[in-house]
Design a protein around this motif. Sequence first.
Motif, PDB file in Angstrom:
ATOM      1  N   ALA A 222       0.905  -1.172   0.020  1.00  0.00           N
ATOM      2  CA  ALA A 222       0.171  -0.006  -0.003  1.00  0.00           C
ATOM      3  C   ALA A 222       0.932   1.189  -0.045  1.00  0.00           C
ATOM      4  O   ALA A 222       1.832   1.301   0.822  1.00  0.00           O
ATOM      5  N   TYR A 223       0.352   2.326  -0.758  1.00  0.00           N
ATOM      6  CA  TYR A 223       1.171   3.695  -0.835  1.00  0.00           C
ATOM      7  C   TYR A 223       0.285   4.453  -0.095  1.00  0.00           C
ATOM      8  O   TYR A 223      -0.836   4.234   0.294  1.00  0.00           O
TER       9      TYR A 223
ATOM     10  N   ARG B 187      -1.832   0.501  -8.460  1.00  0.00           N
ATOM     11  CA  ARG B 187      -1.356   0.927  -7.154  1.00  0.00           C
ATOM     12  C   ARG B 187      -2.765   0.749  -6.256  1.00  0.00           C
ATOM     13  O   ARG B 187      -3.605   0.991  -6.559  1.00  0.00           O
ATOM     14  N   VAL B 188      -2.089   0.413  -4.969  1.00  0.00           N
ATOM     15  CA  VAL B 188      -3.103   0.294  -3.794  1.00  0.00           C
ATOM     16  C   VAL B 188      -2.717   1.424  -2.717  1.00  0.00           C
ATOM     17  O   VAL B 188      -1.727   1.523  -2.476  1.00  0.00           O
TER      18      VAL B 188
ATOM     19  N   ILE C 254      -9.706  -0.278  -8.936  1.00  0.00           N
ATOM     20  CA  ILE C 254      -9.328  -1.393  -7.833  1.00  0.00           C
ATOM     21  C   ILE C 254     -10.680  -1.615  -7.096  1.00  0.00           C
ATOM     22  O   ILE C 254     -10.870  -2.996  -7.144  1.00  0.00           O
ATOM     23  N   ILE C 255     -11.434  -0.686  -6.700  1.00  0.00           N
ATOM     24  CA  ILE C 255     -12.683  -1.077  -6.274  1.00  0.00           C
ATOM     25  C   ILE C 255     -13.718  -1.649  -7.134  1.00  0.00           C
ATOM     26  O   ILE C 255     -14.399  -2.535  -6.807  1.00  0.00           O
ATOM     27  N   ALA C 256     -13.637  -1.298  -8.567  1.00  0.00           N
ATOM     28  CA  ALA C 256     -14.493  -2.011  -9.286  1.00  0.00           C
ATOM     29  C   ALA C 256     -14.023  -3.466  -9.685  1.00  0.00           C
ATOM     30  O   ALA C 256     -15.008  -4.457  -9.734  1.00  0.00           O
TER      31      ALA C 256
END
Length: 923
Positions: free
Chosen positions: A42-43, A376-377, A456-458
């Motif tokens: 995670a960033y 990226r997360v 990411i959520i999708a």
Amino acid sequence: MLSYLTRRFSHFTVRRAPLIVIAFAVIAIGIFQAAPRWNEVAYDGDFDYLPPGTNSAVAARVMDAAFQQDRARSQIVLVLSTDQQELSDIDLLVGDDLLRRLYHRLSEACYRRALSLGYQGGPIDSAPQETHKWLRRSLSTLDRCINIDKRFYERFIDYLPDQAPTLTEPRMAIAYYDRSQLLSTAPMEDRSPDQDLQDALTLVPSIDQTLQPIEQRKVAAWDSLLDILSWDESVLGSQLSKPGAQLAVLQLESELAATGNVATLTEVHQIVNDVRKYSVQRIANVSGEPVNTVIAVTGSAAVGGETLIASRDAIRYTESITVIMILLILIMVYRAPLLVAIPMLSIGFAVIIATSLVALLAQLSEQQVIPWLDMRVFTTSRIFIIVILFGAGTDYCLFLISRLREEASQAPWVVACRRALIGVTSALMGSAMTTIVGLGMLWFADFGKYHYTGPIIAICLLVGLIVSLTLVPALLTVLGPIVFWPNKIDPTDQHSRSRLTGIRADGVPARRNNLWSWIALKVTRRPGWTLFLGILALLPPSYYGAQNERAVTYDLTSELDESAPSRRGTKLLQQHFDIGEINPVTVLMVRPEDHPREELRKEVQQLTKLLYQQSGVVAVRNANDPLGDFPPDRGMGLLNADSWRRMALQKHRVAQDYFFSNTQEYQNRLVRMDLIMDGNPFEIKTQQQVVAIHQTLLDVTNSEQSKWSESEVYLFGTTPSIIDLRSVTIKDNQRIKIAVVLAVFLVLLIVIRRFMLCAYLIFTVLLSYYATLGITAAFFGWIYGDDFVGLDWKLPLFLFVILVAVGQDYNVYLVTRIVEEQRQRGWLAALRHALSRTGGIITACGVVMAATFFSMTASAWLPPTLEALGFPSSQTLGLRGIVELGFALGLGVLIDTFYVRTVLVPSFVSLMGKFRAKRPARR
């Protein structure tokens, strides 16, 4: 074709149910084991994800290239103050205790940095240039530490506690030992390590056997520390001291939101606590009088570190409260253990698979295993994934189970499972696609955090949809009718039902004579007036929301709760110092060709005169005036004391290699200046002044008569970054809103195939968005009072995207059921029947989704609630942006569920039906 595929898919899912359950178990275990943990990939931060072409992003790259190993990117500021007009001897004693501990940590960090650059031993003066500087700084810092330690001991001797000595109390024995080891490894002709080792053994006789060498100690939390500027500096001390307060500034190599700052900040707080316990409390105990010395911690790295801690706490509380809320709602709706367990188990699988998949993809992207993969997360992305997966996943399960109960009363269990899946697949896919496509539109954002978070959520929601359409029906098929135990499948059963949802204890939607039948009847009798009054009621909050949509704050410190130590430290700092002094605006002027350094100094002096004429500029720090103490109109003679002080400043280590670059690319081309502004770096006024300064410098470089003609100008720092962030996100907001509306509208057209109705559904969610925004702004303005500076800048876009996408779910559920019912009955009967049959289940779904969003506010109210009830609760930092967004999303879903879908949509559909019924048929 779609109907055929749906039937084939449903047949396969039901027929291969045991295999599907086993497959999901294997997939979940396998991908969880293979994927890294979320916090490993995670960033965080905001400025790092500005488009590469923005001024501040380019400036950051130039700074990295020009000042490579010695560029501070963030800082931790320690404020030592008293409530008296001047610091007392006791205050100074406490300050010495603090400084000696901090300087020792700096010496460790500098020596470890020399080792990381390849130093393997040998005389300091013979070491390569890149390591020589750090060895010298490590040694000089140890000298300073020991000198301050001696002064501290002389002052503190009357207060010494009766206890065995340690490495740091009452003397810094570890500093003497480290200096002896450093001089042994990196010898100097005029200095011997023997006396230092003897002093260390005298203080702590066992130190040689118990203390590890510096390179083996677990002090990685300090590796980003570059330097410490403090009030004890002979040259800089006057700038860091004011009546009643003094500063120590820890300069860090890490960005303000780097995850490593959490460990550094924790260590700093530990040192401060050690000082309070050892010096402050001991002096108070011996003297019998309270010690009023205050030590506060603030600075950009402190704010960034506490924001990460607050994000971690928000995730922990959100996950816990989400699970508890979903569990309670399912228990109240079904009162059947297996009907509670199946959704919880299925969503658990979805969360594990989705988060592990995304983390694995992010790792592959970071390692560039797949060249085209760019993902990226972020720390806070997990909050959205959890609440949306639990909310949407539970909704999907509720709809499937509700439809299964209807079908099971008319057919054998396996057939009922297949029919139920056929009946809800299109609606679930249509509603899910509005959210998936809507969130996916964030990919077109320029701001990196938007660009990555939406897709990411999708992806995670797509995983949730697949789980809901495969694992859930498979579990229902395998377990059989026992899932309704202790209830039975009996269409004539008159079990009690919830007044809110209209769902009986066994999961059966209530019949026509329920609350929703009554609502359907009332809404469709006078649809025109219902529609008019319904829209009219939402107009005032919508207008207020539209007016405040851009009245958001980009103040990073306001993101944290007032109780956050860094916010308290900032307020204390502002009482004694100018906030602009620790948040300068850095100007980089890059000439197209090399020029002698002395010539550059003269040209800087002329440019400084121009900058002092600009609005808001208090001081200009440059190579000729490193602290900005000597503006051009301040004349000084050769024998003036200030003149000699300025010469000393120019030779100080802070000024060396700071205002000019020594790298091959920028040597004798780049000039650096720091502007001290008189306003808060986050204020609009300050930003406008900085924009004007930038334009003035651009005009200078565009003038053919100027010596800076054709030079490049870059502005770096908090204010320029905020300017770019505001500009980029405003453009993103406009672009993404249009993209989301168009994308969701197209999905609605494909699913519903009625242009006017689809357009109206878009209108209703836009209306509810602005109404939600207005109510949220008013609510938090009332809650925060004078401390309210605006909603968090990320709220409007995330609220818009999620509300427009998720808000259509319930409309799709209702409208697709109306279309289905119209195949068997007239439009009015179909509308009333559909509203009656789906009202309870849609309400239950809306309550579930709202509850999961409201769980994002848990970090604000749960800890004080637990403390008030007498339960132990760990202290947590509130993250206002998450709390505000959670409240807004929960409120928006409730408005969509109980108002838009109940009043505005049925009344419009009823009007459309009347209009079509009156329209003469075509010949």
